[in-house]
Motif scaffolding. Sequence first.
Motif, mmCIF file in Angstrom:
data_model
loop_
_atom_site.group_PDB
_atom_site.id
_atom_site.type_symbol
_atom_site.label_atom_id
_atom_site.label_comp_id
_atom_site.label_asym_id
_atom_site.label_seq_id
_atom_site.Cartn_x
_atom_site.Cartn_y
_atom_site.Cartn_z
ATOM 1 N N ILE A 226 2.266 9.966 -4.982
ATOM 2 C CA ILE A 226 2.962 11.183 -4.540
ATOM 3 C C ILE A 226 3.994 11.598 -5.579
ATOM 4 C CG2 ILE A 226 4.553 12.130 -2.816
ATOM 5 C CD1 ILE A 226 3.099 10.317 -0.738
ATOM 6 N N ALA A 227 4.801 10.648 -6.027
ATOM 7 C CA ALA A 227 5.847 10.944 -7.015
ATOM 8 C C ALA A 227 5.253 11.477 -8.315
ATOM 9 C CB ALA A 227 6.682 9.700 -7.282
ATOM 10 N N ALA B 84 9.678 9.292 1.423
ATOM 11 C CA ALA B 84 10.460 10.530 1.405
ATOM 12 C C ALA B 84 10.985 10.820 0.004
ATOM 13 C CB ALA B 84 11.621 10.434 2.399
ATOM 14 N N ASP B 85 11.445 9.791 -0.691
ATOM 15 C CA ASP B 85 11.917 9.968 -2.072
ATOM 16 C C ASP B 85 10.785 10.441 -2.976
ATOM 17 O OD1 ASP B 85 14.445 9.139 -1.282
ATOM 18 O OD2 ASP B 85 14.200 7.092 -2.069
ATOM 19 N N ALA B 86 9.593 9.894 -2.761
ATOM 20 C CA ALA B 86 8.432 10.301 -3.557
ATOM 21 C C ALA B 86 8.091 11.771 -3.325
ATOM 22 C CB ALA B 86 7.228 9.418 -3.224
ATOM 23 N N VAL B 87 8.203 12.221 -2.091
ATOM 24 C CA VAL B 87 7.950 13.627 -1.781
ATOM 25 C C VAL B 87 8.956 14.515 -2.514
ATOM 26 C CG1 VAL B 87 7.986 15.367 0.054
ATOM 27 C CG2 VAL B 87 6.785 13.200 0.409
ATOM 28 N N GLU C 127 0.575 13.898 -6.977
ATOM 29 C CA GLU C 127 -0.675 14.001 -6.204
ATOM 30 C C GLU C 127 -0.463 14.903 -4.991
ATOM 31 O OE1 GLU C 127 -4.000 14.325 -4.987
ATOM 32 O OE2 GLU C 127 -4.047 12.791 -6.555
ATOM 33 N N GLN C 128 -1.203 15.993 -4.931
ATOM 34 C CA GLN C 128 -1.063 16.982 -3.854
ATOM 35 C C GLN C 128 -1.965 16.717 -2.655
ATOM 36 O OE1 GLN C 128 1.130 19.680 -3.727
ATOM 37 N NE2 GLN C 128 2.048 18.703 -5.509
ATOM 38 N N ARG C 129 -2.986 15.903 -2.822
ATOM 39 C CA ARG C 129 -3.934 15.686 -1.726
ATOM 40 C C ARG C 129 -3.412 14.741 -0.660
ATOM 41 N NH1 ARG C 129 -8.828 14.098 -5.493
ATOM 42 N NH2 ARG C 129 -7.034 13.069 -6.440
ATOM 43 N N ILE C 130 -2.333 14.041 -0.933
ATOM 44 C CA ILE C 130 -1.749 13.140 0.067
ATOM 45 C C ILE C 130 -0.754 13.938 0.892
ATOM 46 C CG2 ILE C 130 -0.409 11.045 0.475
ATOM 47 C CD1 ILE C 130 -1.451 10.025 -2.251
ATOM 48 N N VAL D 54 0.847 -1.198 0.000
ATOM 49 C CA VAL D 54 0.000 0.000 0.000
ATOM 50 C C VAL D 54 0.880 1.245 0.000
ATOM 51 C CG1 VAL D 54 -1.758 1.288 1.280
ATOM 52 C CG2 VAL D 54 -1.916 -1.207 1.126
ATOM 53 N N ALA D 55 1.943 1.235 0.796
ATOM 54 C CA ALA D 55 2.863 2.375 0.842
ATOM 55 C C ALA D 55 3.517 2.605 -0.512
ATOM 56 C CB ALA D 55 3.931 2.155 1.908
ATOM 57 N N ALA D 56 3.874 1.539 -1.213
ATOM 58 C CA ALA D 56 4.480 1.678 -2.539
ATOM 59 C C ALA D 56 3.499 2.339 -3.501
ATOM 60 C CB ALA D 56 4.921 0.319 -3.068
ATOM 61 N N ASP D 57 2.231 1.961 -3.429
ATOM 62 C CA ASP D 57 1.218 2.586 -4.281
ATOM 63 C C ASP D 57 1.046 4.062 -3.927
ATOM 64 O OD1 ASP D 57 -0.940 2.483 -6.297
ATOM 65 O OD2 ASP D 57 -2.210 2.889 -4.551
ATOM 66 N N VAL D 58 1.014 4.369 -2.650
ATOM 67 C CA VAL D 58 0.904 5.763 -2.206
ATOM 68 C C VAL D 58 2.119 6.556 -2.683
ATOM 69 C CG1 VAL D 58 0.880 7.262 -0.160
ATOM 70 C CG2 VAL D 58 -0.590 5.245 -0.242
#
Length: 94
Positions: free
Chosen positions: A26-27, A78-81, A30-33, A18-22
């Motif tokens: 993000i990457a 963190a990398d996705a952010v 997606e701004q709503r997360i 689930v975290a990988a999908d999130v």
Amino acid sequence: IDLSHANSSKQHHRQIEVAADVARQIAAGEQRITGVMIESHLQEGRQDLGKGELAHGVSITDACISMAQTVPVLQQLADAVLQRRAKTQPAPQA
């Protein structure tokens, strides 16, 4: 986003998927997360009170992923952010 409970079908190890999908969302920008909730503890799993000696670092509430499993999940998020920020921040002016 709660990575556990309904999003992982109450299977604590699925929080990693689930975290990988999130992270992918993000990457992609997606701004709503803006945050996640992870069921994490020192050691993986859960245990019941009153059934003998308790194992150190294992949850007595919800089943959790271990700290060793959590660290890469947090790094991936963190990398996705950082990727999202690179897409949304204006380029430096020369």
